[in-house]
Design a protein around this motif. Structure first.
Motif, short mmCIF file in Angstrom:
data_model
loop_
_atom_site.label_atom_id
_atom_site.label_comp_id
_atom_site.label_asym_id
_atom_site.label_seq_id
_atom_site.Cartn_x
_atom_site.Cartn_y
_atom_site.Cartn_z
N GLY A 524 51.55 41.79 46.85
CA GLY A 524 50.37 42.62 47.26
C GLY A 524 49.64 43.76 46.30
N GLU A 525 50.44 43.71 45.06
CA GLU A 525 49.98 45.08 44.10
C GLU A 525 48.47 44.36 43.38
OE1 GLU A 525 51.50 47.27 40.47
OE2 GLU A 525 52.75 45.97 41.27
N THR A 526 47.64 45.25 43.10
CA THR A 526 46.32 44.87 42.80
C THR A 526 46.28 45.47 41.30
OG1 THR A 526 45.03 45.19 44.57
CG2 THR A 526 43.98 45.54 42.69
N LYS A 527 46.08 44.43 40.11
CA LYS A 527 46.07 44.92 38.69
C LYS A 527 44.72 44.66 38.21
CE LYS A 527 50.71 45.37 38.13
NZ LYS A 527 51.28 46.25 37.38
N THR A 528 44.56 45.48 37.30
CA THR A 528 42.88 45.10 36.55
C THR A 528 43.33 44.46 35.37
OG1 THR A 528 42.13 47.46 37.23
CG2 THR A 528 41.04 46.19 35.31
N VAL A 529 42.71 43.41 35.19
CA VAL A 529 42.83 42.31 33.85
C VAL A 529 41.41 42.35 33.21
CG1 VAL A 529 43.01 40.02 33.15
CG2 VAL A 529 44.28 40.94 35.13
N SER A 530 41.40 42.71 32.01
CA SER A 530 40.30 42.82 31.15
C SER A 530 40.38 41.86 30.17
CB SER A 530 40.07 44.35 30.74
OG SER A 530 41.06 44.73 29.70
N PHE A 531 39.01 41.39 29.65
CA PHE A 531 38.95 40.67 28.31
C PHE A 531 37.72 40.94 27.55
CE2 PHE A 531 37.21 37.93 31.71
CZ PHE A 531 36.32 37.32 31.22
N THR A 532 37.52 40.53 26.52
CA THR A 532 36.20 40.78 25.63
C THR A 532 35.69 39.41 25.35
OG1 THR A 532 37.23 40.78 23.87
CG2 THR A 532 36.72 42.93 24.56
N SER A 533 34.30 39.28 25.46
CA SER A 533 33.51 37.83 25.11
C SER A 533 32.55 38.44 24.11
CB SER A 533 32.92 37.37 26.59
OG SER A 533 32.23 36.48 26.24
N GLU A 534 32.50 37.42 23.08
CA GLU A 534 31.58 37.81 21.91
C GLU A 534 31.01 36.49 21.45
OE1 GLU A 534 31.46 40.21 17.61
OE2 GLU A 534 33.51 39.88 18.53
N VAL A 598 38.14 42.75 35.82
CA VAL A 598 38.40 42.09 37.23
C VAL A 598 39.50 42.84 37.71
CG1 VAL A 598 36.86 40.33 36.46
CG2 VAL A 598 39.29 40.21 36.67
N LYS A 599 39.53 43.09 39.01
CA LYS A 599 40.81 43.37 39.51
C LYS A 599 41.29 42.15 40.63
CE LYS A 599 39.74 48.25 40.45
NZ LYS A 599 39.40 49.44 41.51
N VAL A 600 42.72 42.15 40.19
CA VAL A 600 43.39 40.93 40.87
C VAL A 600 44.44 41.30 41.70
CG1 VAL A 600 44.40 38.90 40.26
CG2 VAL A 600 42.72 39.69 38.72
#
Length: 623
Positions: A524-534, A598-600
């Protein structure tokens, strides 16, 4: 001073090959009216360099091959060949060169590169250039360095300061002779300088075809053989000083960019002398094969398109962390530890390596197919097999828990509805490869074939391309994203091999700050996952219609649906069978590096890893 200028500016030569002497001679004779005065050995080079715009003829249609070349003419030739940049307007000219002279600009540019003297001394623009002087200039401009295999006496070189340069010229083939008839003090003819340049180009291209030892010079430059080469910004992550101990003396073949930078490693061999070292690939990949002869090495953050060959004369211990290999051949008894997100397409253990080998599977590491002489070998090979068997999908090409079916005597492939394979028929390995748009992919020349006795061999394969794709010299370059299926005729086997080439958008994706993509979470925990696109600048500066596919796997490396996207600011999300697709709400193109967060939410506790791919869509609701 820029020590690799010749390689940088002569990039145009990579796009053409020398024609035969006969054809080139004919071409030369049509270009110039006086080539009957030239030596036959110079005709190919004259035609070639004239075509490239490096050497030129005169207004009257002649080439004057035996004319002695002067210092100002060499300066002009160097500027055209090396594309030296213009000097600052305040740069001084030598006292014997007028600003109105036709060669003044070329002389100024050459001097600004530290060649042919300095602005405070007379340049002597009309003096002839001896063969010794010319070769010294070439060696200085390229930082060429020999290994001391060619030696000259002091009497054979008029200027002791140039002795080493002339010896290097002999060693790399610019100057050819027996050391007794070099005529180094003779003025250089126009036909000779064409030959010297052509030989230099051929020497610079050698690392493309021949495995040569590598030496790291600094963060931006490597020495391969006789020459120094710069590296691309991307390759700097691999060819960095942290990897110096393990890469020094390694043998490799490379591909080069048009400006002679090291672009890709085709093949890499780490010698037996490499022990107790860490090799960090920086999330790049080797186009061909990686051969490991050393011991106690850790290889991490690397993918290999070809095969990883574990060789050597004694038992070794190797750790692979966050690596991806299409195939790994264990040819010597070893302890292999696969950890992080390591994925191996097929792991083949040779008969001689089975007895004393051990395979340790940790974290999210997986093996798609483990190939052994006898299926019963696997529980003894894999440490804690009962707890790790879910990380192995196939054994000898069969589902892990299936038993071989009885032979049917048929001539084609067969199997039960459960997916078992008829052991009476050789089984050809299929290949899946993810490739960037417009990045050349070299089709494998061999594929792995599992024989009826359980052993494997490599067999030659001839590929047929799908419609619209052209195979040139064993390579394909595809400019449109999509999945392209190739079929291969395998030597001595009726079954066709299959190769699926998954062409993705030309975007460089980097997950999080640590570039791991691993999340440890509670239920039930919410995590933030980030990535860069170039966008990849070598391919394109703008990417239209880009979406991102996020695929999650659990600790056993299995795809999981226990993940829910909670928030995707600026993006719409769609759930698909194997993950989530997110798309920009305004469908704007990717024009520079962008950060996507994004929050997952995770419905089940555990350790999860994410893989992100760039996919193309034409309409908002079609993917």
């Amino acid at each position: 001073m820029n020590k690799w200028l010749l390689r940088t500016s002569l990039s145009v030569f990579l796009f053409s090959q020398l024609q035969s002497n006969y054809v080139s001679a004919q071409s030369s004779e049509r270009l110039f009216s006086d080539l009957d005065q030239a030596s036959s050995w110079s005709l190919a080079s004259i035609a070639y360099l004239n075509e490239m715009g490096i050497t030129q003829g005169y207004d009257d249609g002649t080439y004057q091959p035996r004319k002695k070349i002067t210092r100002q003419e060499v300066a002009g030739l160097l500027v055209r060949a090396l594309q030296f940049p213009a000097s600052e307007s305040s740069s001084a000219l030598p006292p014997d060169v007028r600003a109105s002279n036709w060669s003044a600009d070329s002389i100024q540019r050459v001097l600004s590169q530290g060649l042919m003297g300095n602005p405070n001394e007379p340049f002597r623009p009309t003096d002839p250039v001896t063969r010794e002087e010319l070769l010294s200039i070439f060696v200085q401009a390229t930082s060429a360095k020999g290994q001391g295999t060619s030696t000259l006496s002091d009497e054979e070189v008029s200027d002791p300061a140039s002795k080493q340069s002339i010896e290097t010229s002999l060693e790399i083939g610019l100057l050819q002779g027996d050391g007794k008839k070099l005529d180094l003090d003779r003025p250089t003819e126009r036909q000779e300088i064409a030959v010297f340049l052509t030989r230099l180009i051929q020497a610079l291209e050698e690392p493309k075809t021949t495995e040569t030892e590598l030496t790291l010079v600094n963060e931006n430059t490597v020495r391969i053989g006789a020459f120094e080469y710069p590296v691309t910004e991307e390759m700097q992550r691999l060819l960095n000083m942290d990897n110096k101990k393990i890469l020094e003396g390694a043998a490799l073949k490379v591909t080069l960019t048009p400006d002679f930078k090291i672009k890709d490693i085709v093949d890499l061999t780490l010698p037996a002398s490499k022990k107790n070292l860490v090799f960090d690939g920086g999330d790049l990949h080797i186009k061909g094969n990686l051969t490991l002869l050393g011991d106690q090495m850790t290889i991490k953050n690397l993918s290999v398109d070809g095969m990883v060959q574990v060789e050597g004369n004694a038992k070794t211990a190797l750790v692979f962390e966050n690596t991806q290999f299409n195939g790994l051949n264990l040819n010597v008894a070893s302890k292999l530890t696969l950890t992080g997100t390591t994925s191996v397409g097929s792991l083949t253990v040779a008969q001689k390596a089975v007895k004393d080998s051990e395979i340790v599977l940790q974290q999210n590491s997986v093996i798609n197919d483990i190939i052994v002489p006898d299926k019963q070998n696997v529980p003894g090979l894999v440490k804690d097999y009962s707890g790790n068997q879910d990380k192995i999908q196939l054994i000898n090409g069969q589902p892990r828990d299936s038993q071989p079916t009885a032979s049917t005597g048929g001539s084609g492939t067969g199997g039960s509805s459960g997916g078992s394979v008829n052991p009476s028929v050789p089984v050809v390995a299929d290949i899946t490869k993810i490739q960037e748009v417009a990045e050349a992919y070299k089709l494998p020349t061999e594929v792995s074939v599992r024989l009826t006795d359980g052993s494997t061999v490599n067999r030659a394969v001839v590929w047929s391309a799908p419609e619209g794709v052209v195979i040139e010299e064993g390579e394909v370059t595809i400019t449109q994203p999509g999945v392209y299926n190739f079929t291969g005729a395998v030597e001595g086997v009726k079954e066709k091999s299959k190769l699926k080439l998954d062409i993705r958008l030309p975007l460089k994706l980097v997950i999080g700050s640590g570039n791991t993509g691993i999340v440890v979470t509670e239920a039930g925990e919410t995590k933030t996952v980030s990535f860069t696109s170039e966008p990849i600048p070598e391919v394109t500066k703008i990417v239209n219609h880009a979406s991102y596919l996020l695929e999650w796997t659990d600790e056993q490396g299995r795809s999981t649906s226990e993940v829910e996207l909670i928030s995707t600011p600026g993006y719409t999300s769609h759930h698909v069978e194997n993950g989530w697709i997110i798309t920009k709400s305004d469908d704007s193109p990717v024009v520079s590096k962008e950060l996507i967060a994004v929050k997952v939410k995770f419905n089940t506790p555990g350790t999860y890893s994410v893989q992100i791919s760039a996919v193309k869509h034409e309409h908002r609701d079609e993917y």
